[in-house]
Write an enzyme that holds these catalytic residues in place. Sequence first.
Site, short mmCIF file in Angstrom:
data_model
loop_
_atom_site.label_atom_id
_atom_site.label_comp_id
_atom_site.label_asym_id
_atom_site.label_seq_id
_atom_site.Cartn_x
_atom_site.Cartn_y
_atom_site.Cartn_z
N GLN A 92 -6.60 -1.07 5.20
CA GLN A 92 -7.22 -1.73 6.35
C GLN A 92 -8.65 -2.18 6.06
O GLN A 92 -9.33 -2.69 6.95
CB GLN A 92 -7.23 -0.79 7.57
CG GLN A 92 -5.85 -0.43 8.07
CD GLN A 92 -5.14 -1.57 8.80
OE1 GLN A 92 -5.76 -2.57 9.16
NE2 GLN A 92 -3.86 -1.43 9.03
N HIS A 143 -0.70 -8.22 2.97
CA HIS A 143 -0.40 -8.81 4.29
C HIS A 143 -1.36 -8.39 5.38
O HIS A 143 -1.31 -8.89 6.50
CB HIS A 143 1.04 -8.51 4.71
CG HIS A 143 1.31 -7.08 5.08
ND1 HIS A 143 1.40 -6.68 6.40
CD2 HIS A 143 1.52 -5.98 4.35
CE1 HIS A 143 1.65 -5.39 6.45
NE2 HIS A 143 1.72 -4.93 5.20
N THR A 156 9.80 -6.68 -13.29
CA THR A 156 9.33 -8.07 -13.39
C THR A 156 8.36 -8.38 -12.26
O THR A 156 8.65 -8.07 -11.10
CB THR A 156 10.53 -9.03 -13.34
OG1 THR A 156 11.45 -8.65 -14.37
CG2 THR A 156 10.11 -10.47 -13.52
N CYS A 214 4.27 1.42 12.27
CA CYS A 214 5.29 2.24 11.61
C CYS A 214 5.75 3.37 12.51
O CYS A 214 6.76 3.99 12.28
CB CYS A 214 4.73 2.85 10.33
SG CYS A 214 3.67 1.74 9.49
N ALA A 261 0.82 -1.21 0.00
CA ALA A 261 0.00 0.00 0.00
C ALA A 261 0.86 1.26 0.00
O ALA A 261 0.45 2.29 -0.54
CB ALA A 261 -0.94 0.00 1.20
N THR A 262 2.04 1.20 0.60
CA THR A 262 2.90 2.38 0.62
C THR A 262 3.21 2.82 -0.81
O THR A 262 3.06 4.00 -1.17
CB THR A 262 4.22 2.08 1.37
OG1 THR A 262 3.90 1.62 2.68
CG2 THR A 262 5.12 3.31 1.44
N THR A 312 -2.91 -3.69 0.30
CA THR A 312 -1.70 -4.47 0.56
C THR A 312 -2.11 -5.84 1.06
O THR A 312 -3.04 -5.95 1.88
CB THR A 312 -0.79 -3.71 1.56
OG1 THR A 312 0.45 -4.38 1.68
CG2 THR A 312 -1.42 -3.54 2.93
N ASN A 328 -6.37 2.86 10.53
CA ASN A 328 -5.57 1.79 11.12
C ASN A 328 -5.42 1.90 12.63
O ASN A 328 -5.15 0.92 13.30
CB ASN A 328 -4.18 1.75 10.47
CG ASN A 328 -3.49 3.09 10.50
OD1 ASN A 328 -4.01 4.07 9.99
ND2 ASN A 328 -2.32 3.15 11.12
C1 LIG Z 1 -3.84 2.47 6.35
C2 LIG Z 1 -2.52 1.96 5.88
N1 LIG Z 1 -1.99 2.44 4.76
C3 LIG Z 1 -0.82 1.99 4.27
C4 LIG Z 1 -0.11 1.01 4.93
C5 LIG Z 1 1.19 0.56 4.35
O1 LIG Z 1 1.14 -0.77 3.93
P1 LIG Z 1 2.48 -1.51 3.49
O2 LIG Z 1 3.43 -1.38 4.65
O3 LIG Z 1 2.09 -2.92 3.26
O4 LIG Z 1 3.00 -0.84 2.29
C6 LIG Z 1 -0.62 0.48 6.12
C7 LIG Z 1 0.14 -0.53 6.88
O5 LIG Z 1 0.56 -0.31 7.99
C8 LIG Z 1 -1.86 0.96 6.60
O6 LIG Z 1 -2.39 0.51 7.73
#
Ligand SMILES: Cc1ncc(COP(=O)(O)O)c(C=O)c1O
Length: 388
Positions: free
Chosen positions: A183, A205, A241, A326, A75-76, A203, A155
Amino acid sequence: MSEDADPVYLDYAATTPLSPQVAKRMRDVQENAWYNPSSSHQGGRISAAVVALAAEQLAALLSVDPTSLIWTSGATEADNLAITGTARQREHRGKHLVTMRTEHKAVVDVFRTLEKQNFDVTWLDPDADGHLPIERLEAALRDDTQLVSIMHVNNETGAIQDVAAIGTACKKRDIVLHVDGAQATGKIPVDLTNLPVNLYSLTAHKFYGPKGVGALFVADGTRIDPLMFGGGQQRRLRPGTLPVDLIAGLGEAAAVAAVSMLEDLEKLSELKSRLLAGIQDIEGLNINGPVEGGFPGILNVGVDGVEGESLLLALEPLCVATGSACNSQSQEPSYVLRALGRSDLEAQSAVRFSLGRPTTPADIDIAITLYRRAVGKLRKLAPKAVVQ
Ligand SMILES: Cc1ncc(COP(=O)(O)O)c(C=O)c1O
């Protein structure tokens, strides 16, 4: 509970374990479909078919066309691509962008960088529950506004934004709407055919898929500039890739989620009620985020006179969070809770419990016992701090 007791994991908003079905699919792809999906030989075609199936699985979960999905590293990256890609694409029309103070760092830091490049960013405050009042958004939109970026499920607090209303306000004015759905995806129903959203990040995971892979949904007709240059993959929007096994894992996680989501939600609601019922009589306890109607997998609570980092240590072997993972290196109070109007002290006492598919009632009962004990112990150690 003894020192070497097994950890009880209640941090599913930070990350989730691979679902067994996902792990099996990924092993199979690693062994049998490890080829480069861009190769034109038979091996390449096998891997390309794996990627195509994953796109269909994710597209089905979101009710979109598979061709509208761009694979990313998470997601980042999807947030960076959506926000910077839109800002650059529409720069000639105007430089005003709108977001919220309660966004994840993966969004906040992109806007901070754009501010340094002379974009004009409006940072909206939520109400006390974490929601964005629609009048507040409407009042912020201008003739030169190009992009609004608002997350779906928060989150830290579990607050769910009214994406339909936000999207309608943007669409009327031809403003691009990006939603960070990290989320939300795989956890609550998301129907992007019926939501006026241009760009949606996710994302794997966070919903029992592998780390290091995600996607950006780009609605038909929405144009963004690429951030990376290299090959012709993915319509030149995101070259490189493709990690076939990770993408297969994401697709499988989406397929599992599509089947189990309603059952998961029902179970999480019961577990969250059980947790709240077990701690709500603690003196000075307050809920950070919506009391009703938030995502049932997240409960964020603070207590008077107790400091979150000490609480986290006293709660071991319970794995919970003070803020988002984070931010956990930082001793600063959560900027998200500060934006909800919490004081520094209130924000510092916050603990986020996040529940997931493997959580059991027994996990919740252990969490209740440990939380009550830890709060009691810390209050005895610093009795004066309780009175504030
Ligand atoms: C709301 C939100 N956005 C973005 C992210 C970033 O996801 P990733 O670390 O998998 O890139 C997270 C993960 O902590 C998240 O909770």
